[in-house]
Design a protein around this motif. Structure first.
Motif, short mmCIF file in Angstrom:
data_model
loop_
_atom_site.label_atom_id
_atom_site.label_comp_id
_atom_site.label_asym_id
_atom_site.label_seq_id
_atom_site.Cartn_x
_atom_site.Cartn_y
_atom_site.Cartn_z
N SER A 236 47.70 41.09 39.56
CA SER A 236 47.79 40.67 40.95
C SER A 236 48.51 39.35 41.16
N SER B 253 44.17 45.48 40.25
CA SER B 253 43.05 45.23 41.16
C SER B 253 42.77 46.45 42.02
N SER C 146 39.25 48.47 41.79
CA SER C 146 38.37 48.44 42.96
C SER C 146 38.12 49.84 43.53
N THR D 160 40.33 37.60 38.03
CA THR D 160 40.82 38.13 39.30
C THR D 160 39.66 38.66 40.13
N SER E 12 38.71 40.73 43.68
CA SER E 12 39.25 41.61 44.73
C SER E 12 38.15 41.90 45.74
N THR F 148 42.83 39.48 47.36
CA THR F 148 42.72 39.24 45.93
C THR F 148 43.04 37.78 45.65
#
Length: 452
Positions: free
Chosen positions: A80, A186, A190, A214, A216, A226
């Motif tokens: 990301s 991400s 997710s 990271t 999200s 993010t």
């Protein structure tokens, strides 16, 4: 390979992972796994194509041997870092005389939606459809076969730096593979790690990786935000190495074999030997002392994440936090996170045999996300291949990027560079009392202003 077999490639900072999986009756069966030390990758970004491609080759070779197949095509993840998301829309007239919407019409309206002013250094990574509209009738997921005069698409496009995307493609190509899909990591995690309720009501997924961390934010089954922190498990290992004056290899073993994320969970009486540089005999340290070193770095990461997530009120979402990634395997991590973020926390561990470790969540998510893509998603995605008309106009692009669904002119990715400038501080009230004290009107404004 047949159409039901998928290969996920996770190019991480500390390791390259390859998973070969087959979808059978809606279930993903893992056939083989490759896991090699990563080279040529820094903070999730490929910085040396030759070294990275060699690491990929070794990991692929392992997976081929275990799965008993020859790997040609892979689904590869893109981190990301510096990715942006913005709304898009397009409209076309139905081309067929019968006015029946075809695959070609869907491709045409997708291309129309992707005509954007982009800086020359960026390109479109993915197009996500929210709905199709046929002659004013909205909320349509798949318009094919319907009759109409006008077809519209409303959705979002994800863009990324050309350098990062090119380096991924080049490294995969040099390793003798074909990247059939490049998917944002991400997004893949997710949409697969979180269950239906968590995606619907709103949840934060934090991937504690080796080179970076990271977070999200997902709500209404859409990835909304993010943020990337440029520290991860690799920094914990370096801290142990420096403080204890031991090699990086020994530090990694200590973290893996004796490490606790929360010093309150560690024992003062439990001691173990460590190899100290310059000394002939090992020294002993306590489990608690090692935990203090680990917790200091994890606290720093969590504190920066807390500022980013609190600034958008994401920590008020009812789904709380789900942790994954290699660092999530540290004992006490969920207790520490629950205390620091003041919300409910759970650790995600894949349930497939041989993959029961948080570090395998990402490569498994890549193949699962790709295998579960619908026909209309695949059709829309196919429009990315050589059919996109992109204007390179940097001035206009700066005005056009709204970044995400939260507010105008905000990017989807907070790369951590400006996190210290954020002043918003989250209330530290107990999680349950937060929700008990919120009125319906306040919740309504929260979702309208932020997540709608």
């Amino acid at each position: 390979m047949n159409s039901e077999m998928y290969v996920g490639l996770d190019i991480g900072t500390t390791s390259i992972k390859v998973i070969v999986a087959e979808k059978v009756k809606g279930q993903m069966n893992v056939l083989g796994l490759g896991n090699e030390r990563s080279e040529g990758v820094n903070r999730g970004i490929i910085v040396d194509i030759d070294k990275a491609s060699e690491s990929i080759r070794r990991a692929v070779s392992q997976a081929e041997e275990k799965a008993g197949v020859k790997i040609h095509d892979v689904v590869v993840g893109i981190p990301s870092n510096q990715l942006k998301i913005e709304p898009c829309s397009g409209m076309v007239a139905i081309s067929d005389q019968s006015r029946e919407i075809s695959d070609e019409d869907v491709k045409n309206v997708t291309v129309s939606a992707m005509i954007k002013n982009l800086p020359p250094e960026r390109e479109i990574v993915d197009t996500l459809t929210d709905e199709f509209i046929v002659d004013g009738f909205d909320g349509i997921k798949d318009p094919r076969g319907m009759v109409g005069v006008r077809l519209e698409l409303k959705g979002r496009i994800i863009t990324g730096p050309k350098t990062i995307i090119h380096n991924i493609r080049k490294a995969v190509e040099k390793s003798g593979l074909n990247a059939t899909s490049i998917i944002n990591t991400s997004l893949a995690q997710s949409m697969t790690v979180l269950d239906d309720g968590e995606q619907d009501f709103g949840t934060i997924l934090i991937d504690l990786g080796g080179g970076q961390t990271t977070a999200s934010v997902v709500h209404d089954h859409k990835m909304k935000f993010t943020t990337v922190d440029n520290e991860g498990g690799e920094y914990i290992t370096k801290d142990i190495s420096v403080v204890l004056n031991t090699s990086l290899e020994s530090a990694e073993e200590l973290k893996r074999d004796y490490g606790y994320a929360d010093e309150l969970e560690a024992s003062e009486s439990n001691e173990f030997p460590i190899e100290v540089v310059g000394k002939s005999q090992p020294e002993k340290i306590s489990e608690k002392y090692l935990a203090e070193i680990i917790q200091a770095r994890v606290d720093q990461i969590f504190n920066r994440m807390d500022k980013s997530l609190s600034s958008i009120s994401a920590l008020d979402l009812p789904g709380g936090i789900v942790l994954t990634g290699g660092v999530a395997a540290l004992p006490g991590i969920s207790e520490l996170a629950a205390d620091r973020f003041d919300t409910n926390v759970r650790v995600y561990i894949p349930d497939q045999m041989g993959l029961r470790h948080p570090s395998f969540a990402l490569p498994l998510a890549l193949v699962t996300y790709r295998a579960n893509m619908s026909e209309i998603q695949l059709l829309v995605r196919s429009s990315l291949d050589g059919n996109t008309v992109v204007k390179n106009n940097k001035q206009d692009a700066d005005d056009d990027f709204i970044g995400n669904d939260f507010s105008d002119n905000e990017e989807i990715v907070d790369d951590g560079q400006n996190q210290e400038e954020k002043k918003t501080k989250k209330s530290k009230k107990p999680f349950a009392s937060k929700f008990a004290n919120k009125t319906k009107g306040r919740w309504r404004r929260f979702y309208q202003d932020f997540f709608e």
